[in-house]
Design a protein around this motif. Sequence first.
Motif, PDB file in Angstrom:
ATOM      1  N   LEU A 132       0.879  -1.165   0.000  1.00  0.00           N
ATOM      2  CA  LEU A 132       0.000   0.000   0.000  1.00  0.00           C
ATOM      3  C   LEU A 132       0.919   1.217   0.000  1.00  0.00           C
ATOM      4  O   LEU A 132       1.445   1.593   1.039  1.00  0.00           O
ATOM      5  N   GLY A 133       1.165   1.749  -1.128  1.00  0.00           N
ATOM      6  CA  GLY A 133       2.105   2.873  -1.204  1.00  0.00           C
ATOM      7  C   GLY A 133       3.473   2.410  -0.778  1.00  0.00           C
ATOM      8  O   GLY A 133       4.015   1.447  -1.315  1.00  0.00           O
ATOM      9  N   GLU A 134       4.014   3.068   0.292  1.00  0.00           N
ATOM     10  CA  GLU A 134       5.347   2.685   0.735  1.00  0.00           C
ATOM     11  C   GLU A 134       5.304   1.526   1.717  1.00  0.00           C
ATOM     12  O   GLU A 134       6.318   0.911   1.999  1.00  0.00           O
ATOM     13  N   ASN A 135       4.131   1.274   2.293  1.00  0.00           N
ATOM     14  CA  ASN A 135       4.058   0.287   3.377  1.00  0.00           C
ATOM     15  C   ASN A 135       3.741  -1.097   2.844  1.00  0.00           C
ATOM     16  O   ASN A 135       3.158  -1.249   1.775  1.00  0.00           O
ATOM     17  N   LYS A 136       4.185  -2.066   3.625  1.00  0.00           N
ATOM     18  CA  LYS A 136       3.893  -3.450   3.270  1.00  0.00           C
ATOM     19  C   LYS A 136       3.010  -4.075   4.351  1.00  0.00           C
ATOM     20  O   LYS A 136       3.215  -3.838   5.536  1.00  0.00           O
ATOM     21  N   LEU A 137       2.037  -4.823   3.915  1.00  0.00           N
ATOM     22  CA  LEU A 137       1.221  -5.582   4.875  1.00  0.00           C
ATOM     23  C   LEU A 137       1.519  -7.054   4.663  1.00  0.00           C
ATOM     24  O   LEU A 137       1.533  -7.530   3.530  1.00  0.00           O
ATOM     25  N   ILE A 138       1.754  -7.756   5.762  1.00  0.00           N
ATOM     26  CA  ILE A 138       2.164  -9.155   5.647  1.00  0.00           C
ATOM     27  C   ILE A 138       1.088 -10.062   6.212  1.00  0.00           C
ATOM     28  O   ILE A 138       0.536  -9.822   7.286  1.00  0.00           O
ATOM     29  N   MET A 139       0.794 -11.077   5.452  1.00  0.00           N
ATOM     30  CA  MET A 139      -0.178 -12.076   5.923  1.00  0.00           C
ATOM     31  C   MET A 139       0.420 -13.457   5.665  1.00  0.00           C
ATOM     32  O   MET A 139       0.472 -13.915   4.525  1.00  0.00           O
ATOM     33  N   PRO A 140       0.857 -14.157   6.705  1.00  0.00           N
ATOM     34  CA  PRO A 140       1.424 -15.494   6.479  1.00  0.00           C
ATOM     35  C   PRO A 140       0.375 -16.434   5.916  1.00  0.00           C
ATOM     36  O   PRO A 140      -0.816 -16.329   6.251  1.00  0.00           O
ATOM     37  N   LEU A 141       0.825 -17.336   5.072  1.00  0.00           N
ATOM     38  CA  LEU A 141      -0.108 -18.240   4.398  1.00  0.00           C
ATOM     39  C   LEU A 141      -0.888 -19.094   5.381  1.00  0.00           C
ATOM     40  O   LEU A 141      -2.084 -19.305   5.241  1.00  0.00           O
ATOM     41  N   ASN A 142      -0.159 -19.598   6.402  1.00  0.00           N
ATOM     42  CA  ASN A 142      -0.818 -20.466   7.367  1.00  0.00           C
ATOM     43  C   ASN A 142      -1.955 -19.742   8.071  1.00  0.00           C
ATOM     44  O   ASN A 142      -3.019 -20.304   8.326  1.00  0.00           O
ATOM     45  N   ASP A 143      -1.710 -18.446   8.356  1.00  0.00           N
ATOM     46  CA  ASP A 143      -2.754 -17.655   9.003  1.00  0.00           C
ATOM     47  C   ASP A 143      -3.984 -17.541   8.116  1.00  0.00           C
ATOM     48  O   ASP A 143      -5.126 -17.597   8.601  1.00  0.00           O
ATOM     49  N   LEU A 144      -3.726 -17.416   6.838  1.00  0.00           N
ATOM     50  CA  LEU A 144      -4.832 -17.331   5.890  1.00  0.00           C
ATOM     51  C   LEU A 144      -5.668 -18.605   5.955  1.00  0.00           C
ATOM     52  O   LEU A 144      -6.897 -18.576   5.998  1.00  0.00           O
ATOM     53  N   LEU A 145      -4.934 -19.727   6.009  1.00  0.00           N
ATOM     54  CA  LEU A 145      -5.610 -21.012   6.070  1.00  0.00           C
ATOM     55  C   LEU A 145      -6.440 -21.113   7.352  1.00  0.00           C
ATOM     56  O   LEU A 145      -7.589 -21.565   7.340  1.00  0.00           O
ATOM     57  N   ILE A 146      -5.810 -20.675   8.472  1.00  0.00           N
ATOM     58  CA  ILE A 146      -6.521 -20.737   9.760  1.00  0.00           C
ATOM     59  C   ILE A 146      -7.832 -19.979   9.669  1.00  0.00           C
ATOM     60  O   ILE A 146      -8.900 -20.481  10.055  1.00  0.00           O
ATOM     61  N   THR A 147      -7.757 -18.768   9.114  1.00  0.00           N
ATOM     62  CA  THR A 147      -8.971 -17.976   9.003  1.00  0.00           C
ATOM     63  C   THR A 147      -9.994 -18.706   8.144  1.00  0.00           C
ATOM     64  O   THR A 147     -11.174 -18.786   8.513  1.00  0.00           O
ATOM     65  N   ALA A 148      -9.534 -19.241   7.055  1.00  0.00           N
ATOM     66  CA  ALA A 148     -10.457 -19.924   6.155  1.00  0.00           C
ATOM     67  C   ALA A 148     -11.103 -21.116   6.848  1.00  0.00           C
ATOM     68  O   ALA A 148     -12.321 -21.311   6.777  1.00  0.00           O
ATOM     69  N   VAL A 149     -10.281 -21.889   7.562  1.00  0.00           N
ATOM     70  CA  VAL A 149     -10.828 -23.063   8.250  1.00  0.00           C
ATOM     71  C   VAL A 149     -11.844 -22.637   9.292  1.00  0.00           C
ATOM     72  O   VAL A 149     -12.944 -23.212   9.395  1.00  0.00           O
ATOM     73  N   ALA A 150     -11.475 -21.621  10.062  1.00  0.00           N
ATOM     74  CA  ALA A 150     -12.384 -21.185  11.122  1.00  0.00           C
ATOM     75  C   ALA A 150     -13.710 -20.742  10.524  1.00  0.00           C
ATOM     76  O   ALA A 150     -14.784 -21.119  11.007  1.00  0.00           O
ATOM     77  N   VAL A 151     -13.644 -19.961   9.477  1.00  0.00           N
ATOM     78  CA  VAL A 151     -14.882 -19.480   8.846  1.00  0.00           C
ATOM     79  C   VAL A 151     -15.672 -20.666   8.291  1.00  0.00           C
ATOM     80  O   VAL A 151     -16.885 -20.786   8.510  1.00  0.00           O
TER      81      VAL A 151
END
Lengths: 293, 568
Positions: A132-151
């Motif tokens: 996002l412009g100069e900043n970086k946002l990081i989302m680890p893949l495993n976390d993505l999976l966790i969210t998906a599983v929980a949902v």
Amino acid sequence: MLVLQSIILGIPQGALYGLMGFGIALIFRSVGTMNFAHGNAGMVCVFVAFSVFTATGSIILSILCGIIVGFLLGVIIDKALMGPIKHLSHAGMLMITLGLLMIFEGAAQLIWGTDYQQFPELLRGEPLIMRLGENKLIMPLNDLLITAVAVAVSIIIALYLKYAKLGIATRARAQDPIGAKVVGIDTNMVDSLVWGIGISISVLVGILIAPKTYIHPGMMGNMQIYGFTAGVLGGFESLFGAIAGGLILGILEKLVGAYISPDYQLSIVLIIIIIMLAVKPSGLFGKKSSGRV
Amino acid sequence: MKKFVYLAVIGLVLGLLFISESFMLMIFSSIIIFGIAALGLNILNGYTGQVSIGHGAFVAVGAYVTSVMSMNFHTPFILNILVVIVCAGLLGFLIGLPALRLKGFYLAIATMAFGVAIQQLFAAIHIFGGHGGLYGIPRLIKSEFGMYLFNLGFFILMYFIADVITSSPVGLKYRMVRDSETASKAYGIKLSSVKLNAFVVSAIYGGIAGALYAHTITYISPADFGLGLSINLLSMIIIGGMATLEGGLIGSVIITGLPFLFSRTKVPMSIIIGALIIIFVLFFPRGLSYGLKMAFLKYLQMPLVWFRKLRARRAKRDGDWVEVNGKKIFYTSRGEGKPIVMLHGNLGCGLWYSRVMDLPGYRTIALDMVNFGRSDRIKDSEMSSYALYLRGFIEKLGFKDVFLVAHSLGGAVAMEMAFDAPELVSRLLLIDPCPIDGLHTPEEHYPFLELYKSNPRMLKKSLLAIAPHIGDMKFLNSLTDNAYLMNRDSFIAHPRGLDKVNLTERAKSFKKPVLVVAGAEDILINREMAEATADALGGSVLILENIGHSLMVEDPDLFKEVLLNFDE
């Protein structure tokens, strides 16, 4: 930017808290027992999954085994212990689940020892990086999976409760046990089923956090406290309150960690639930009407 | 007062026995310290009914406050303990506030969250040593024995204070709130202030225990005061006994002492404690303290019962036996003239009339009914069976027109017999008789009646209660001895039988003169019952001031006067 990053990191964490609270609320709403052994029951089954993993090396098999053992454990707890004592007071049931908590902890220590065991992440790879412009946002893949599983899990259980025959029976039993019996629902069976599902959810949470916390007898202690907190925050009256409460909690925790100090994360969160309990015990999303699953 | 002396003496003797083994003394010290914390938790949980699984927090506050003060500022212990009391009390007040709105599971969650939050705060703040904790907290007394005595002294003091609190009106309010919030509100009790009070008192106990812990063990870390400690404290009062003062100490002996017992094995303590909690909640919800008390009441005095029975059998009693339906009935006879047959009550025997048998112009006969005293046992304990044997007894002696005097349970027997065979009875003098429609004993009294079987002290007290003006303790003792000659099953069967008595209908056909005498201080038969009985029998009532349940043993002269007046 720190805010956004905290939120992004908080969501997977919060999803797990929510799932934990979801399981506790499911049992509480239908059976009427606040299960203080929820986390440790899950922990024991995570150890089982870990043993299966070391024996076979198959992650999928070990997860399946863990969840099935969790379901059976839930059914056994209900049939052998909680079922026959439904007449007991809240304090009595509370103490019994506390006793269970101790027994599970001791059993894990006895069988698997107190060492920290490693469990692999389900998804490895480069974390997602958004710019996002100069900043970086990081989302680890495993976390993505966790969210998906929980949902996914919460949606599946919601659908199950809404449309499946047994799900409707569960809701009926929660609303009015006697009425449910009148229309031919085997409430004892429903209770066992709810216990089984509840504990399997706890196992799932345990497996999902295992790569971060490692597997050891105390791994679910804080998780359970967060689960209660999520339940209190969202209100035990509605199951999705617990999920929402968990998400709020996760984000809040990361914000506190980012802006104050990680040392104070847990205590500030806990103080919030004490205040929440004092001000609005029914939770943010709690409704006056009781009996909904 | 006695129990504090016992506590001090036992504690001192134990300490002296292990004076050279400082490890044992340290174990004893920790047992006592956790006993104080458990005592405090019992005030909150046992007496007031507010669940707390965050009690470790108060212990932590006590330990940390006194440690930091004595390590950094070298303040004297007396000052530390005052600060600890204030801090713990304030904290108890703080957690008490939200707890006012919460019950059951929600209260448990709140207190658990509180306990963990405090533990985490101590771990996070630098001055408290973080997760590593604090080392080298100064000991108050150099020798382990001295420290043990110090802790013991504190325990006895705290025990005494708890005793005072729980037996005061405040303690009564605690219990009222526990048993029914609605009812206590109706009695004008302010729920919030009582609950807050209990929280503060119990928190102060925790704080003091923590302060002692810090100075005894000299090392503390946040991990010592987590959820584990809170659950251990809870299990102490569950195992020891809820709402008892000694429960905390008994539980502490088990929970604190067990790890040392199992130190050689690999079994983790939490399995054992968890199993104990579940077993006690399910099967012994009253805890060990109740079990020990009952064992004491039930079994420890059994030799005394045998001794009393033996003494009653050996004692000299003039009398004779008559055989009725194959059962021997013992009786004492005195004088010559008009026959008077006297029937004793429950737990009684002919001896109860021994003071009133000298009546000139009468032949007084006091018998031991079957199942009582020296007469034979029969299988059941029904009033109607007793009446049959009584009728047989009177016929065997060849009497007609007997003047029947009957006391209490004997009253029911006499009425039953008189209605069966009115021709045998000339008049009826009933002394505090079983009411005409039965005497109801509340179900909750039966466990106590059960205890009378094996506890002479209790039986003696209950006999004193139904004969309050007996005066002569030696006589009371021999009545107690003889009470044990009664059939053991009858202890329970008699009140059950009296409950079933209903003679109202049959009384209508009875036309002989009847006088019902009742003591104004009788705790069993009140004025209304006596009047109802007299009404049903068409007789008159006499209420006597300053007399309890048993006129003939309390005031023999008055008894004779009443009897002679009635016969004129």
